[in-house]
Structures are given as C-alpha cells and as structure tokens.
Scaffold this motif. Structure first.
Motif, PDB file in Angstrom:
ATOM      1  N   LEU A 147       0.852  -1.217   0.095  1.00  0.00           N
ATOM      2  CA  LEU A 147      -0.405   0.046  -0.422  1.00  0.00           C
ATOM      3  C   LEU A 147       0.607   1.034   0.335  1.00  0.00           C
ATOM      4  N   PRO A 148       1.364   1.390   0.211  1.00  0.00           N
ATOM      5  CA  PRO A 148       3.091   2.583   0.537  1.00  0.00           C
ATOM      6  C   PRO A 148       3.005   2.853  -1.011  1.00  0.00           C
ATOM      7  N   ALA A 149       3.719   2.523  -1.758  1.00  0.00           N
ATOM      8  CA  ALA A 149       3.351   1.760  -3.549  1.00  0.00           C
ATOM      9  C   ALA A 149       2.707   2.995  -4.064  1.00  0.00           C
ATOM     10  N   LEU A 150       1.644   2.645  -3.259  1.00  0.00           N
ATOM     11  CA  LEU A 150       0.167   2.840  -4.028  1.00  0.00           C
ATOM     12  C   LEU A 150       0.241   4.924  -3.406  1.00  0.00           C
ATOM     13  N   LEU A 151       0.066   4.751  -2.122  1.00  0.00           N
ATOM     14  CA  LEU A 151      -0.147   6.089  -1.704  1.00  0.00           C
ATOM     15  C   LEU A 151       1.101   7.054  -1.911  1.00  0.00           C
ATOM     16  N   ALA A 152       2.409   6.537  -2.937  1.00  0.00           N
ATOM     17  CA  ALA A 152       3.648   7.119  -2.967  1.00  0.00           C
ATOM     18  C   ALA A 152       2.582   7.712  -4.467  1.00  0.00           C
ATOM     19  N   LEU A 153       2.686   6.761  -5.415  1.00  0.00           N
ATOM     20  CA  LEU A 153       1.508   7.020  -6.749  1.00  0.00           C
ATOM     21  C   LEU A 153       0.318   8.993  -6.545  1.00  0.00           C
ATOM     22  N   SER A 154      -0.040   8.551  -5.444  1.00  0.00           N
ATOM     23  CA  SER A 154      -1.022   9.756  -5.488  1.00  0.00           C
ATOM     24  C   SER A 154      -1.158  10.575  -4.811  1.00  0.00           C
ATOM     25  N   ALA A 155       0.430  10.640  -3.924  1.00  0.00           N
ATOM     26  CA  ALA A 155       0.506  11.601  -3.180  1.00  0.00           C
ATOM     27  C   ALA A 155       0.379  12.953  -4.137  1.00  0.00           C
ATOM     28  N   SER A 156      -0.488  13.749  -3.421  1.00  0.00           N
ATOM     29  CA  SER A 156      -1.166  15.393  -3.492  1.00  0.00           C
ATOM     30  C   SER A 156      -1.423  16.015  -2.880  1.00  0.00           C
ATOM     31  N   SER A 157      -0.572  15.956  -1.728  1.00  0.00           N
ATOM     32  CA  SER A 157      -0.843  17.081  -0.524  1.00  0.00           C
ATOM     33  C   SER A 157       0.231  17.907   0.040  1.00  0.00           C
ATOM     34  N   GLU A 285       8.713  10.656  -5.269  1.00  0.00           N
ATOM     35  CA  GLU A 285      10.536  12.129  -5.705  1.00  0.00           C
ATOM     36  C   GLU A 285      11.506  11.389  -3.985  1.00  0.00           C
ATOM     37  N   GLY A 286      11.855  10.118  -3.696  1.00  0.00           N
ATOM     38  CA  GLY A 286      12.239   9.795  -2.571  1.00  0.00           C
ATOM     39  C   GLY A 286      12.055   8.679  -2.538  1.00  0.00           C
ATOM     40  N   ASP A 287      12.725   8.016  -1.723  1.00  0.00           N
ATOM     41  CA  ASP A 287      12.867   6.283  -1.266  1.00  0.00           C
ATOM     42  C   ASP A 287      11.802   5.906  -0.928  1.00  0.00           C
ATOM     43  N   LEU A 288      10.824   4.978  -1.729  1.00  0.00           N
ATOM     44  CA  LEU A 288      10.310   3.885  -0.310  1.00  0.00           C
ATOM     45  C   LEU A 288      11.079   2.511   0.474  1.00  0.00           C
ATOM     46  N   PRO A 296      15.356   0.697   1.425  1.00  0.00           N
ATOM     47  CA  PRO A 296      15.063   1.716   1.400  1.00  0.00           C
ATOM     48  C   PRO A 296      15.755   1.550  -0.518  1.00  0.00           C
ATOM     49  N   VAL A 297      14.711   1.884  -1.203  1.00  0.00           N
ATOM     50  CA  VAL A 297      14.926   1.766  -2.477  1.00  0.00           C
ATOM     51  C   VAL A 297      14.088   3.053  -3.057  1.00  0.00           C
ATOM     52  N   PRO A 298      14.731   3.415  -4.635  1.00  0.00           N
ATOM     53  CA  PRO A 298      13.777   4.552  -5.157  1.00  0.00           C
ATOM     54  C   PRO A 298      12.408   4.020  -5.456  1.00  0.00           C
ATOM     55  N   ALA A 299      11.813   5.270  -5.149  1.00  0.00           N
ATOM     56  CA  ALA A 299      10.369   4.827  -5.583  1.00  0.00           C
ATOM     57  C   ALA A 299      10.312   4.124  -6.338  1.00  0.00           C
ATOM     58  N   PRO A 300      10.793   4.784  -7.769  1.00  0.00           N
ATOM     59  CA  PRO A 300       9.890   4.645  -8.953  1.00  0.00           C
ATOM     60  C   PRO A 300      10.979   3.207  -9.192  1.00  0.00           C
ATOM     61  N   GLY A 301      11.815   2.836  -8.627  1.00  0.00           N
ATOM     62  CA  GLY A 301      12.434   1.822  -8.786  1.00  0.00           C
ATOM     63  C   GLY A 301      11.306   0.817  -8.496  1.00  0.00           C
ATOM     64  N   LEU A 302      10.815   1.064  -6.930  1.00  0.00           N
ATOM     65  CA  LEU A 302       9.908  -0.419  -6.760  1.00  0.00           C
ATOM     66  C   LEU A 302       8.867  -0.412  -7.280  1.00  0.00           C
ATOM     67  N   GLY A 334       6.770  12.398 -12.111  1.00  0.00           N
ATOM     68  CA  GLY A 334       6.083  12.641 -11.145  1.00  0.00           C
ATOM     69  C   GLY A 334       4.105  13.193 -10.709  1.00  0.00           C
ATOM     70  N   SER A 335       4.853  12.891  -9.031  1.00  0.00           N
ATOM     71  CA  SER A 335       3.788  13.118  -8.401  1.00  0.00           C
ATOM     72  C   SER A 335       3.359  14.621  -8.358  1.00  0.00           C
ATOM     73  N   SER A 336       1.857  14.872  -8.070  1.00  0.00           N
ATOM     74  CA  SER A 336       0.920  15.876  -8.232  1.00  0.00           C
ATOM     75  C   SER A 336       1.715  16.358  -7.085  1.00  0.00           C
ATOM     76  N   ALA A 337       1.974  16.035  -5.470  1.00  0.00           N
ATOM     77  CA  ALA A 337       2.902  16.640  -5.204  1.00  0.00           C
ATOM     78  C   ALA A 337       3.979  17.961  -6.018  1.00  0.00           C
ATOM     79  N   ALA A 338       4.723  17.203  -6.271  1.00  0.00           N
ATOM     80  CA  ALA A 338       6.054  17.878  -7.039  1.00  0.00           C
ATOM     81  C   ALA A 338       5.222  19.209  -8.137  1.00  0.00           C
ATOM     82  N   ARG A 339       4.265  18.553  -8.668  1.00  0.00           N
ATOM     83  CA  ARG A 339       4.292  19.185  -9.927  1.00  0.00           C
ATOM     84  C   ARG A 339       3.546  20.305  -9.103  1.00  0.00           C
ATOM     85  N   GLN A 340       2.442  21.172  -8.161  1.00  0.00           N
ATOM     86  CA  GLN A 340       1.855  21.861  -7.280  1.00  0.00           C
ATOM     87  C   GLN A 340       3.256  22.681  -6.743  1.00  0.00           C
TER      88      GLN A 340
END
Length: 364
Positions: A147-157, A285-288, A296-302, A334-340
């Motif tokens: 689930l943390p990987a799915l949270l990372a994909l959705s991060a927008s706040s 934009e960081g490790d998961l 730890p592993v970079p989020a895109p890699g995981l 990248g994440s919505s958070a980064a775009r914001q």
C-alpha cells in the motif's frame, strides 16, 4: 484471461470559489443540481463525493469517472464554484470549517473535535469485489505491504493550512489521527476481524462499523474490499492506475492463498508503519521501503519492480498494456505534490497551485 473481478471508485473533491481560489462550504449548492445517484455530501461542506458504478473494465471505469467529474464541474461553474481533486486544497476558506448538517457528521464532530474540524482532506477509494470474507481478511493482510507504493503514486497534498508541509501527502499523516486508521490485523479470519470491530464499537471509541478506517478494510454492507490509503488524484488516469494495481494485487494474493503460496511482501508491522510514513513524506521523489527486505529503494524502482511482479496477473486480467502505460506516464511526470510545488515556485502564489488542480481535475 482470468475471471474479471468488478471494481468501483469513490472520489472526494474540494469545492473552491473561482474568484478567491479558496475553499467554500457550498457543496450543497453543487449537489442541488445533481441526482442523488453517484453524488453525495461529506463531513465538511467544502467537500463533495462521487461514486462510480461497478464494472470489470478499466476503460469503462475511466469513462464513468470522467462523466462524474464533468457533471460535477457543470453543476458548480454557474455558481462561480470550481472542483479540485487533491489530498488537500492549498488555500483554505475565510468562513472556516462548516460541518454538513447530518446526525452522523455531528456525532463525528462532537466526538473527535479538532480531528473532525480539520478533516478538509480528500481521498480516492477503490472497491474490489471479493465475496468470501475469511479469504478477504487474509488477502487484505497480504496486500497491505504494497500500500505505501500506492500512496506514493497518489501523493497530492504538499500543502497544509496554506503552508508547505514538507510532505508529499500531508493528508495521509492527518488521516492517521483517527483512532481506527492505519494497518489492518493481524487477523486469522473474518470472525476475528468482526470481533475486533465489535470490540471497538463496544468500547465507545466508534459508533458503528462504518467508522473503521483501516488502510484496507472489508465493507460492512457489501462483499467488497476497500482501499483507503490514497490521496485524491487530480488526473483521472492516476485513479485508473491505482484501481488496476489494487485489483491485480487482490486477484494475485487470492490465487496465492488458494495455491498455498507464501506472501510476496512480508515485513514487521513496525517497519511497515515506517514505510507508510516514508511514502507520505516523499511520494515518488524519494525512497520507499521495500516490503520484501525492508531496505530503502527509490520509489520509481520499487513501482517498476511491483509492475513487473504483477505482470502475469495484469496480463490475465487483460490490463497489462493499460496499466504499464499509465505507470510509465505517472513516473515520467512525477507526483502531483511535485507538480504543485513547481507551480508555486514560478510566482510564489498558492492560487497558481489551485489553478493547476482545477485544470488537471477537469482533464479532457
């Protein structure tokens, strides 16, 4: 192709004033122009929810979500209101917090106080059909490490009360304040799960089973498993990506249990909790934290590893081309958070972030 399991999505949206770009407690104005089917109020009067029809097809799901968004926006705009999908809205409203007039929402406010008052957050929730509750409880616990990987994909706040929170998902951190939020289990089956829920009700901490807010939970009314960890997503394609990945995880782990295979991810609850925090902190934009070895592993890699690991299931569901393409697009932008944050950095104006969210929510 394997049996196509039905799924559906609930999306929560912020209602903003198109002049000030601030939250405004006028969800009721938007809802007055819409049918009850598919649209509903939420705890805060600055939030509105949509509910898709169940379907087995991701393209049909996407079309349904786009239609719900279009109808919502069409009802809002004549009143000078906009609809923004994100975990939090960058600009708050001048009128403060307004609770929707409803006995249940009043109970939440009276019982949980500032947690309820600050519930100006929005999520995207995915429901997947699974009719065996004993099996569902076991599947939920095997899906949970991912689930943390799915949270990372959705991060927008990234913004919390008009300031940069330092997190990709401040919503996920705020959500954890509810007494029943967080990890599910461990439970050996439906009887233990149901007893735990009954004990929570008996304790007086919650009033009914609907107030259980596990990151992944069993519905109290219909035979579905519900993903609750994710932020609301401005781009509808990201919602489809999350829905497809979650369904594939449920289908894969269901088959694995029936075949007697061990879980793919299996780390201690303390490390899994840390993994949730890590995903909220840095998003894509960081490790998961790897649910396989706890490192730890970079989020895109995981996420790329998860995608390949799920490929056989996605191919059986006939979802591989869609999900592979959506994942590649999500990682590229990248994440919505980064775009914001990028939108804010251009002029230092949070109103520019709101404009970005309005545009992405409207989409195509």
């Amino acid at each position: 192709m394997t049996h196509k399991v039905a799924l559906g999505v609930e999306e929560e949206f912020h209602v903003v004033d198109l002049v000030s770009r601030r939250l405004t407690p006028q969800a009721h104005v938007v809802l007055d122009g819409l049918p009850e089917a598919g649209f509903s109020a939420e705890l805060q009067r600055a939030v509105v929810e949509t509910n898709s029809e169940p379907t087995t097809d991701l393209a049909t799901l996407r079309a349904g979500l786009v239609d719900l968004r279009r109808r919502l926006i069409a009802s809002a705009e004549p009143h000078g209101l906009g609809i923004a999908s994100a975990g939090t809205s960058p600009l708050h409203g001048a009128s403060g917090f307004v609770i929707t007039a409803d006995d249940r929402y009043q109970y939440l406010h009276d019982t949980y106080q500032f947690i309820a008052r600050e519930q100006l957050i929005c999520g995207a929730q995915v429901h997947v059909d699974i009719d065996d509750r004993d099996l569902a409880v076991l599947v939920a616990q095997r899906v949970e490490p991912w689930l943390p990987a799915l949270l990372a994909l959705s991060a927008s706040s990234p913004y919390w009360f008009e300031a940069d929170s330092g997190y990709a998902s401040s919503r996920a951190v705020a959500w954890q304040r509810w007494p029943t939020a967080g990890m599910v289990g461990p439970f050996a089956g439906a009887a233990e799960y149901d007893q735990a829920v009954a004990d929570l009700v008996t304790s007086g901490v919650i009033d009914d089973a609907g107030m259980v807010y596990f990151d992944i939970r069993l519905s109290a009314h219909v035979p579905t498993m519900e993903l609750r960890i994710c932020d609301a997503c401005p781009l509808v394609d990201d919602v489809i990506l999350l829905a497809g990945l979650f369904r594939a995880l449920v289908v894969r782990e269901t088959a694995a249990i029936q075949a007697g295979s061990p879980p793919r991810g299996d780390i201690r609850p303390t490390l899994l909790r840390a993994g949730h925090w890590r995903a909220a902190r840095s998003g894509l934009e960081g490790d998961l934290i790897s649910p396989v070895d706890g490192k730890p592993v970079p989020a895109p890699g995981l996420i790329e590893w998860l995608l390949e690991d799920l490929r056989p299931t996605l191919e059986q569901l006939d979802d591989w081309p869609t999900i592979a393409g959506l994942a590649a697009d999500a990682l590229a932008r990248g994440s919505s958070a980064a775009r914001q944050r990028a939108a804010f950095n251009k002029r230092g104006q949070l109103s520019d972030v709101v404009d970005l969210l309005l545009k992405e929510t409207a989409g195509d």
